[in-house]
Design a protein around this motif. Structure first.
Motif, PDB file in Angstrom:
ATOM      1  N   THR A 229     -11.585 -14.726  30.605  1.00 42.06           N
ATOM      2  CA  THR A 229     -10.514 -15.469  31.122  1.00 42.06           C
ATOM      3  C   THR A 229     -10.483 -15.622  32.785  1.00 42.06           C
ATOM      4  O   THR A 229      -9.828 -17.131  33.096  1.00 42.06           O
ATOM      5  CB  THR A 229      -9.794 -14.320  31.903  1.00 42.06           C
ATOM      6  OG1 THR A 229      -9.370 -12.791  30.708  1.00 42.06           O
ATOM      7  CG2 THR A 229      -7.920 -14.531  31.919  1.00 42.06           C
TER       8      THR A 229
ATOM      9  N   LEU B 215     -11.002 -18.899  31.555  1.00 41.82           N
ATOM     10  CA  LEU B 215      -9.491 -20.268  30.846  1.00 41.82           C
ATOM     11  C   LEU B 215      -9.194 -20.280  32.107  1.00 41.82           C
ATOM     12  O   LEU B 215      -8.896 -21.630  32.018  1.00 41.82           O
ATOM     13  CB  LEU B 215      -9.000 -18.682  30.344  1.00 41.82           C
ATOM     14  CG  LEU B 215      -7.312 -19.534  30.416  1.00 41.82           C
ATOM     15  CD1 LEU B 215      -7.550 -20.424  29.061  1.00 41.82           C
ATOM     16  CD2 LEU B 215      -6.120 -18.103  30.414  1.00 41.82           C
TER      17      LEU B 215
ATOM     18  N   VAL C 185      -4.091 -18.416  37.272  1.00 43.24           N
ATOM     19  CA  VAL C 185      -4.655 -17.530  36.200  1.00 43.24           C
ATOM     20  C   VAL C 185      -4.874 -15.938  36.839  1.00 43.24           C
ATOM     21  O   VAL C 185      -5.259 -15.140  36.288  1.00 43.24           O
ATOM     22  CB  VAL C 185      -6.036 -18.025  35.499  1.00 43.24           C
ATOM     23  CG1 VAL C 185      -6.747 -17.289  34.641  1.00 43.24           C
ATOM     24  CG2 VAL C 185      -5.119 -19.300  34.248  1.00 43.24           C
TER      25      VAL C 185
ATOM     26  N   PHE D 248      -3.940 -12.465  35.525  1.00 47.02           N
ATOM     27  CA  PHE D 248      -4.759 -11.222  34.831  1.00 47.02           C
ATOM     28  C   PHE D 248      -4.146 -10.435  35.705  1.00 47.02           C
ATOM     29  O   PHE D 248      -4.139  -8.912  34.828  1.00 47.02           O
ATOM     30  CB  PHE D 248      -5.525 -12.547  34.753  1.00 47.02           C
ATOM     31  CG  PHE D 248      -6.448 -11.076  34.368  1.00 47.02           C
ATOM     32  CD1 PHE D 248      -6.876 -11.079  32.635  1.00 47.02           C
ATOM     33  CD2 PHE D 248      -7.384 -10.233  34.776  1.00 47.02           C
ATOM     34  CE1 PHE D 248      -7.440 -10.173  32.502  1.00 47.02           C
ATOM     35  CE2 PHE D 248      -8.559  -9.723  34.349  1.00 47.02           C
ATOM     36  CZ  PHE D 248      -8.232  -9.582  32.618  1.00 47.02           C
TER      37      PHE D 248
ATOM     38  N   THR E 222      -7.507  -6.219  28.632  1.00 47.59           N
ATOM     39  CA  THR E 222      -8.098  -7.668  29.365  1.00 47.59           C
ATOM     40  C   THR E 222      -6.986  -8.300  27.795  1.00 47.59           C
ATOM     41  O   THR E 222      -7.114  -9.618  28.362  1.00 47.59           O
ATOM     42  CB  THR E 222      -9.940  -8.034  28.684  1.00 47.59           C
ATOM     43  OG1 THR E 222      -9.867  -7.825  27.217  1.00 47.59           O
ATOM     44  CG2 THR E 222     -10.375  -7.023  29.469  1.00 47.59           C
TER      45      THR E 222
ATOM     46  N   ILE F 146      -5.537 -11.827  29.050  1.00 43.35           N
ATOM     47  CA  ILE F 146      -5.279 -13.377  29.457  1.00 43.35           C
ATOM     48  C   ILE F 146      -4.563 -13.672  28.569  1.00 43.35           C
ATOM     49  O   ILE F 146      -3.907 -15.096  28.090  1.00 43.35           O
ATOM     50  CB  ILE F 146      -7.091 -12.903  28.637  1.00 43.35           C
ATOM     51  CG1 ILE F 146      -7.167 -14.816  28.260  1.00 43.35           C
ATOM     52  CG2 ILE F 146      -6.588 -12.957  26.668  1.00 43.35           C
ATOM     53  CD1 ILE F 146      -8.354 -14.715  27.311  1.00 43.35           C
TER      54      ILE F 146
ATOM     55  N   CYS G 181      -2.332 -15.304  30.426  1.00 39.80           N
ATOM     56  CA  CYS G 181      -2.627 -16.257  31.254  1.00 39.80           C
ATOM     57  C   CYS G 181      -2.533 -17.570  30.368  1.00 39.80           C
ATOM     58  O   CYS G 181      -2.194 -18.551  30.650  1.00 39.80           O
ATOM     59  CB  CYS G 181      -3.584 -15.741  31.557  1.00 39.80           C
ATOM     60  SG  CYS G 181      -3.814 -14.716  32.812  1.00 39.80           S
TER      61      CYS G 181
ATOM     62  N   LEU H  38     -15.381 -19.896  27.517  1.00 41.13           N
ATOM     63  CA  LEU H  38     -14.578 -18.838  26.611  1.00 41.13           C
ATOM     64  C   LEU H  38     -15.256 -18.065  24.986  1.00 41.13           C
ATOM     65  O   LEU H  38     -14.515 -17.450  24.325  1.00 41.13           O
ATOM     66  CB  LEU H  38     -13.218 -19.943  26.195  1.00 41.13           C
ATOM     67  CG  LEU H  38     -12.338 -20.294  27.193  1.00 41.13           C
ATOM     68  CD1 LEU H  38     -11.708 -21.076  27.090  1.00 41.13           C
ATOM     69  CD2 LEU H  38     -11.431 -18.822  27.164  1.00 41.13           C
TER      70      LEU H  38
END
Length: 513
Positions: free
Chosen positions: A90, A94, A114, A118, A183, A187, A190, A304
């Motif tokens: 993330t 990301l 983002v 998060f 998590t 994500i 996000c 990623l």
């Protein structure tokens, strides 16, 4: 500023008081709360007279037999590492992938959306989200037994609640499971950011995320993943009762190893709804919206890919063979998807692109997510290769048909890839096609034999899960966007959008000339 700091201090103090009082309570009926135990038994009183060796040995055996199973340290280490890997996915993964795809004037706005999203969701997860997703409630949503993480550990006794894995008699620390799942929630929210990038208010993003996380992510996670654990299935007489306590989609028997429905389809639907409701960017279809840094996009895609090993292989909840299967499938399906996307681009455009290769990697990762521990290596290669080709169509042909300004192709990759992966899981899970099959009896933990596996029935179940996720997320998203639009407005003024959100929303720039 002083008032703000004072308010934060008071809030933290109040939270601390709540946390201490909750820690003193006994564990409630969380899905994974099987028992609470210390890491090691308290030492025997030294003043006791020594017993004969034989008696001591017998006593030790009896004590070991009656003591609850303890989490394996290797499993615990793997799950904490997997949690870190998903954070890597993330921020920065990301964030950089998305950031490189927008124009330079909006780079920091995407990074902010983002990172702050998060952080917001992680906090909400530990306040109430985990409880709504992973405690016993009804078929659609959990209860409040783990509100503020109540009962997950006892600070006075130094004991930790234990939770189930997928193996009988093999527990894990519930606090580790909660962190791992935090998590996932983070994500998922996000991912939505990419659909309305470059024109939405920062405050609108955060308000929408609170509403959508509460009413879409947590319920879908509960419906797909909540069940009572293998140790609850003690005999044939309790099967129906235990199944009845599980989430609705789990009751149906849908397979989703790491989040095809919960994460990708769920987020993609919210994204495409947002693209419609926020509206198209100024100049869309008339001006060039070229990514400002494909270098950063490639770096983000690579992070990623690395982090996704924790996402998929960590979903086995143990460092075992199925974690290894999910690991290798994630590896090979992603590589196949890169090749599939590049092949498709070469055939359509005459040349393959770096953007295409990076997008193909993400497409493969998305498609293999629900299938990671549910298919064999051959199935993973086919899923990856087809995902590259299908998602290429998703961001070209399908995008034109939908007519929405999905800025960073959230639906074309995560929606199309997630739907394809979920359906393909029902096909390639079959032992007749090299898959591991599915557990058909949790009392004995035995899988459905090849002769009895019906691909059509499993495929129908997968389709039902996909359909419910799409409808649920769409309805929640429409209502949430509308509420945000009425309360604070969704879109920045035209002049701010033209100048760029970095300066107008955050007062800074990514690059100085």
């Amino acid at each position: 500023m002083r008032k703000l700091i004072a308010s934060i201090a008071l809030g933290l103090a109040a939270f601390g008081i709540l946390g201490v009082s909750h820690a003193q309570d006994t564990a409630a009926s969380a899905p994974v709360a099987v028992t609470a135990t210390a890491d090691s038994a308290a030492p025997a009183a030294e003043a006791a007279a020594p017993a004969p060796a034989a008696d001591a040995s017998a006593a030790a055996v009896a004590e070991a037999a009656s003591a609850p199973a303890q989490p394996n340290k290797g499993d615990t280490a793997w799950m904490m590492l997997s949690t870190l890997l998903v954070i890597l996915m993330t921020v920065p993964g990301l964030a950089l992938f998305y950031g490189g795809l927008v124009r330079s004037k909006n780079m920091l706005s995407v990074l902010m959306q983002v990172m702050v999203t998060f952080s917001l969701i992680v906090v909400l997860w530990f306040v109430y989200g985990y409880s709504l997703a992973f405690t016993e409630g009804n078929a659609f949503v959990g209860g409040l037994d783990r509100l503020f993480m109540k009962g997950i550990w006892d600070n006075a006794a130094g004991t930790f609640a234990l939770g189930a894995t997928f193996s009988k008699g093999v527990p894990m620390y519930e606090i580790v499971f909660a962190a791992f799942q935090a998590t996932f929630a983070g994500i998922t929210c996000c991912l939505i950011v990419g659909a309305f990038a470059e024109r939405i208010k920062f405050s609108a993003v955060l308000m929408f995320m609170v509403l959508w996380f509460t009413f879409s992510y947590a319920p879908i996670a509960h419906m797909v993943w909540f069940w009572m654990g293998p140790d609850a299935y003690t005999g044939k007489d309790v099967v129906d009762a235990m199944n009845g306590k599980a989430g609705l989609i789990w009751q149906w028997g849908a397979l989703d190893f790491a989040g095809g429905t919960v994460v990708h389809i769920n987020a993609a639907v919210a994204g495409i709804v947002g693209a419609y409701m926020v509206g198209k960017r100024i100049g869309y279809g008339k001006e060039s919206f070229t990514p400002h840094s494909l270098t950063l996009t490639m770096v983000g895609a690579s992070l990623l890919w690395v982090g996704w090993f924790g996402f998929n292989a960590g979903s086995a909840l143990e460092a075992n063979g199925f974690a290894a299967l999910a690991f290798i499938n994630t590896f090979i399906a992603t590589a196949a998807a890169v090749l599939g996307w590049c092949l498709g681009e070469a055939l359509l455009k005459g040349k393959a692109s770096m953007l295409g290769a990076a997008s193909g990697a993400v497409a493969g990762l998305v498609a293999i997510t629900p299938a990671a521990g549910n298919v064999g290596l051959g199935g993973a290669i086919i899923i990856g290769l087809l995902a590259g080709l299908i998602c290429l169509w998703g961001v070209t042909g399908l995008k034109k048909l939908l007519g929405a300004d999905d800025s960073l192709d959230v639906f074309g990759v995560h929606g199309v890839g997630g739907i394809f992966g979920a359906l393909a899981t029902g096909i390639f899970n079959s032992p007749n096609l090299g898959g591991p099959s599915a557990v058909g009896d949790w009392v004995t933990a035995s899988v459905i034999p090849a002769a009895d596996y019906a691909i059509s029935a499993q495929l129908l179940t997968q389709a039902k899960a996909v359909g419910l996720t799409i409808v649920w997320s769409a309805v929640v998203s429409v209502i949430a966007y509308k509420i945000v639009d009425v309360v604070i407005g969704l879109r920045v003024p035209e002049e701010e959008e033209r100048e760029g959100l970095d300066i107008t929303s955050h007062g800074e720039t990514a690059y100085h000339k």
